[in-house]
Write a protein that holds these residues in place. Sequence first.
Motif, PDB file in Angstrom:
ATOM      1  N   LYS A  35      -2.272  10.641  -0.249  1.00  0.00           N
ATOM      2  CA  LYS A  35      -1.048  10.836   0.529  1.00  0.00           C
ATOM      3  C   LYS A  35       0.125  10.084  -0.097  1.00  0.00           C
ATOM      4  N   GLU A  36      -0.116   8.838  -0.498  1.00  0.00           N
ATOM      5  CA  GLU A  36       0.935   8.038  -1.140  1.00  0.00           C
ATOM      6  C   GLU A  36       1.407   8.705  -2.429  1.00  0.00           C
ATOM      7  N   GLU A  40      -3.831   3.887  -5.275  1.00  0.00           N
ATOM      8  CA  GLU A  40      -2.889   4.709  -4.523  1.00  0.00           C
ATOM      9  C   GLU A  40      -3.703   5.775  -3.790  1.00  0.00           C
ATOM     10  N   THR A  41      -3.360   6.031  -2.537  1.00  0.00           N
ATOM     11  CA  THR A  41      -4.062   7.092  -1.812  1.00  0.00           C
ATOM     12  C   THR A  41      -3.469   8.443  -2.216  1.00  0.00           C
ATOM     13  N   ARG A  95       5.177   9.994  -3.245  1.00  0.00           N
ATOM     14  CA  ARG A  95       5.856   9.371  -4.394  1.00  0.00           C
ATOM     15  C   ARG A  95       6.273  10.425  -5.419  1.00  0.00           C
TER      16      ARG A  95
END
Length: 137
Positions: free
Chosen positions: A45-46, A42-43, A50
């Motif tokens: 930003k993600e 997962e980045t 989330r």
Amino acid sequence: MNMKRVDVAYTLLFDEKTNKILMVLNRNNTWSLPGGAVEVKETLKEAAIREVKEETGYDVTVNDIIAVNEAFINDNHVYFITFQGQVLKSPEEIPAENNILKVEWVDLDEAERLMPYHPEGISKLIKTSGASYTFQK
């Protein structure tokens, strides 16, 4: 001693009309911005997007990084990365989340008091243009 690195992504959501910041009261009775640990594959930003959705129900977008903090907590080397965010859609109701006791829009002055992690203040973070963020593929 082997320290484990943990990345935590936070999102600063500021409502100019009301001069309030979206904050969460965590189970350990401390206030913070909505955020949490980045998961595998997962980045940053993600993770930031989330976590806001999971903790508050808000759909957001994030752009620049406005703060990077780090700390040694137990056997962890923790990096706290704070993004500047904008609300895309407000939830009809706040979701129930085990680790979150309360979700609240908090007045800027009160937010400053509740979050001493930024010595120069939250107001400075709101005004900062930040550092650009890019995920290199």
